[in-house]
Design an enzyme around this catalytic site. Sequence first.
Site, PDB file in Angstrom:
ATOM      1  N   CYS A  64      57.411  35.966 -18.561  1.00  0.00           N
ATOM      2  CA  CYS A  64      58.042  35.208 -17.478  1.00  0.00           C
ATOM      3  C   CYS A  64      59.517  35.536 -17.349  1.00  0.00           C
ATOM      4  O   CYS A  64      60.019  35.830 -16.265  1.00  0.00           O
ATOM      5  CB  CYS A  64      57.839  33.713 -17.717  1.00  0.00           C
ATOM      6  SG  CYS A  64      58.713  32.687 -16.544  1.00  0.00           S
ATOM      7  N   CYS A  73      58.035  36.004 -13.769  1.00  0.00           N
ATOM      8  CA  CYS A  73      58.521  34.984 -12.817  1.00  0.00           C
ATOM      9  C   CYS A  73      60.007  35.109 -12.473  1.00  0.00           C
ATOM     10  O   CYS A  73      60.358  35.113 -11.283  1.00  0.00           O
ATOM     11  CB  CYS A  73      58.309  33.585 -13.365  1.00  0.00           C
ATOM     12  SG  CYS A  73      56.962  33.378 -14.513  1.00  0.00           S
ATOM     13  N   LYS A  93      61.182  38.543 -10.929  1.00  0.00           N
ATOM     14  CA  LYS A  93      60.443  38.641  -9.657  1.00  0.00           C
ATOM     15  C   LYS A  93      61.097  37.777  -8.594  1.00  0.00           C
ATOM     16  O   LYS A  93      61.363  38.221  -7.481  1.00  0.00           O
ATOM     17  CB  LYS A  93      58.993  38.233  -9.907  1.00  0.00           C
ATOM     18  CG  LYS A  93      58.058  38.206  -8.718  1.00  0.00           C
ATOM     19  CD  LYS A  93      58.024  36.918  -7.968  1.00  0.00           C
ATOM     20  CE  LYS A  93      57.783  35.683  -8.769  1.00  0.00           C
ATOM     21  NZ  LYS A  93      56.470  35.507  -9.337  1.00  0.00           N
ATOM     22  N   TYR A 130      48.291  37.927  -7.185  1.00  0.00           N
ATOM     23  CA  TYR A 130      49.672  37.432  -7.136  1.00  0.00           C
ATOM     24  C   TYR A 130      50.693  38.577  -7.142  1.00  0.00           C
ATOM     25  O   TYR A 130      51.560  38.654  -6.296  1.00  0.00           O
ATOM     26  CB  TYR A 130      49.978  36.601  -8.380  1.00  0.00           C
ATOM     27  CG  TYR A 130      49.443  35.194  -8.425  1.00  0.00           C
ATOM     28  CD1 TYR A 130      50.284  34.118  -8.174  1.00  0.00           C
ATOM     29  CD2 TYR A 130      48.130  34.926  -8.787  1.00  0.00           C
ATOM     30  CE1 TYR A 130      49.834  32.804  -8.269  1.00  0.00           C
ATOM     31  CE2 TYR A 130      47.664  33.621  -8.889  1.00  0.00           C
ATOM     32  CZ  TYR A 130      48.518  32.569  -8.626  1.00  0.00           C
ATOM     33  OH  TYR A 130      48.065  31.280  -8.718  1.00  0.00           O
ATOM     34  N   GLU A 170      53.194  39.821  -4.140  1.00  0.00           N
ATOM     35  CA  GLU A 170      54.630  39.552  -4.311  1.00  0.00           C
ATOM     36  C   GLU A 170      55.443  40.845  -4.227  1.00  0.00           C
ATOM     37  O   GLU A 170      56.490  40.894  -3.567  1.00  0.00           O
ATOM     38  CB  GLU A 170      54.870  38.839  -5.644  1.00  0.00           C
ATOM     39  CG  GLU A 170      54.329  37.414  -5.618  1.00  0.00           C
ATOM     40  CD  GLU A 170      54.499  36.639  -6.912  1.00  0.00           C
ATOM     41  OE1 GLU A 170      54.395  35.404  -6.871  1.00  0.00           O
ATOM     42  OE2 GLU A 170      54.715  37.261  -7.976  1.00  0.00           O
ATOM     43  N   HIS A 206      62.038  14.489   9.472  1.00  0.00           N
ATOM     44  CA  HIS A 206      62.074  15.290  10.690  1.00  0.00           C
ATOM     45  C   HIS A 206      63.429  15.971  10.864  1.00  0.00           C
ATOM     46  O   HIS A 206      64.449  15.342  10.619  1.00  0.00           O
ATOM     47  CB  HIS A 206      61.804  14.375  11.895  1.00  0.00           C
ATOM     48  CG  HIS A 206      61.609  15.135  13.167  1.00  0.00           C
ATOM     49  ND1 HIS A 206      60.503  15.935  13.389  1.00  0.00           N
ATOM     50  CD2 HIS A 206      62.386  15.234  14.262  1.00  0.00           C
ATOM     51  CE1 HIS A 206      60.611  16.487  14.586  1.00  0.00           C
ATOM     52  NE2 HIS A 206      61.744  16.088  15.135  1.00  0.00           N
ATOM     53  N   GLU A 219      56.625  17.770   7.012  1.00  0.00           N
ATOM     54  CA  GLU A 219      56.210  16.515   7.657  1.00  0.00           C
ATOM     55  C   GLU A 219      54.817  16.655   8.286  1.00  0.00           C
ATOM     56  O   GLU A 219      54.116  15.660   8.486  1.00  0.00           O
ATOM     57  CB  GLU A 219      57.231  16.045   8.698  1.00  0.00           C
ATOM     58  CG  GLU A 219      57.310  16.909   9.939  1.00  0.00           C
ATOM     59  CD  GLU A 219      58.313  16.372  10.968  1.00  0.00           C
ATOM     60  OE1 GLU A 219      58.291  15.182  11.252  1.00  0.00           O
ATOM     61  OE2 GLU A 219      59.102  17.192  11.488  1.00  0.00           O
TER      62      GLU A 219
END
Length: 461
Positions: A43, A48, A51, A177, A181, A439, A444
């Site tokens: 990671c 992660c 990346k 993944y 990516e 908003h 939302e």
Amino acid sequence: MPTYDYDLFVIGAGSGGVRAARIAAKHGARVAIAEERYFGGTCVNVGCIPKKLLVYAAHCRDEFEDAAGFGWTVGPRTFAWPQLIANKNNEIARLNGVYERLLKNAGVTIFKTRATLRDRHTLAVGDKTVTAGKVLIATGGWPSVPTVPGKEHIVTSNEAFFLPDVPKRVLIVGGGYIAVEFAGIFHGLGARVTQIYRGALFLRGFDEDIRRHMAEECLCRGIDLRFNVDVVEIEKRRGAAGTSFAVDLSDKSTAEVDLVLYATGRVPSTKGLGLEAVGVALAPSGAVIVDEGWETSVPDIYAIGDVTDRIKLTPVAINEGHVLADRLFGRANRHMSYEHVPSAVFSIPPIGTVGLTEAQARARFGEVHVYKSSFRPLKHTLSGRNEQTFLKLVVDPKTDVVLGVHMVGAEAGEIVQGFAVALKCGATKAQFDATVGIHPTAAEEFVTMRERYVPRTDAAE
Ligand code: NDP
């Protein structure tokens, strides 16, 4: 009671191993950890973190382009990959130090070398032999590349983070993944990207609508995305412009590229640890088989994270390490739930998901209600970018419980993380509907979707 040098010996200082070691030490256990490569594991070093930094860099291109619609004139721009990589490397070195310090401050003994099991309680650690009451295997995984002629010319994600320059033309093999990516990263940084996937639609395991929507977004951005295509042979060519690769594909075409990146999955790192010798049972994939308490087939030997056959995500490994340490040394009867584990693909645009896909929900509950929304985000009404955000809810009509939340669009990971809490709490569609939106946001929409999606065939019946 036999006395051991340590109460816990952890092999592997990745996310899971470090967390388990630290928490066990905080509970008063005498803990040692062995790491032969880098602190923080995949990671932090080749996953992660770097990346996401590269994804930020790729996003800058969109920001420059989008700025014009908001009245900005962005001058000539250049991109220096070596600068990005140097900055990234500095940050990773800082994080390596943080991880090491965390361990030291917790009182964990660190061995910067390989550890191998000799028997249930004995390990060879470099040129030393040490004993431990309990052993934790947290060695993670490693990229796996299928056999193909010319395999020696390819790179994996491990090397992609250290390339000397950004390639002009890239072929990415895989549809998971990492492939998606890196397609976004290289495309954003100016490369011509061809991505091939062996099946009919990439991102297997994700909701079907998400997969289709993502494919459209990739194509719309200019990624040459091809399905039902595989590599036949990779040939290296040396020309005046330097080295390139001619990749023969199963669709009878040849891709001329400067880099071939394979992102075809990862396998558990279990080789050379002495696991077979002490009788730790492995699955055919090579993964260490564990029970609900992460104990292997050999008592007192445990395994967590990517080396097991569970969900390959950093926060999952961290949770496992923490709960295990609490169970072993904190006298806590804790368990970990693998339900509602959210995840994000940091593609451009990103995907966020938690809970069941529509197909999984149908398989488990029979009839399900589906709510979908696809719209042009407000930002792009002025930027002019042709990008659609897609949101989907899957609901159990019998209980009204929301079973799945899925999204493709800006900040999908950030948004879905919040909804993961709602799903964990068993939120119903009525409770979603009773929640007031913020908003104007994309999120939302998740609390304002009132019209159930009815497939046209159903409607005609
Ligand atoms: P994935 O398992 O996600 O994807 C592997 C891809 O390669 C699939 O599309 C698979 O196809 C394909 N593939 C496998 N074998 C072959 C083959 N022999 N020939 C051609 N294609 C093949 O693996 P990744 O390497 O992308 O990532 C590993 C894991 O790391 C992920 O599963 C994920 O858990 C984790 N990860 C998480 C990230 C995040 O949270 N954002 C980021 C990166 C990784 P098929 O579907 O047909 O099997």
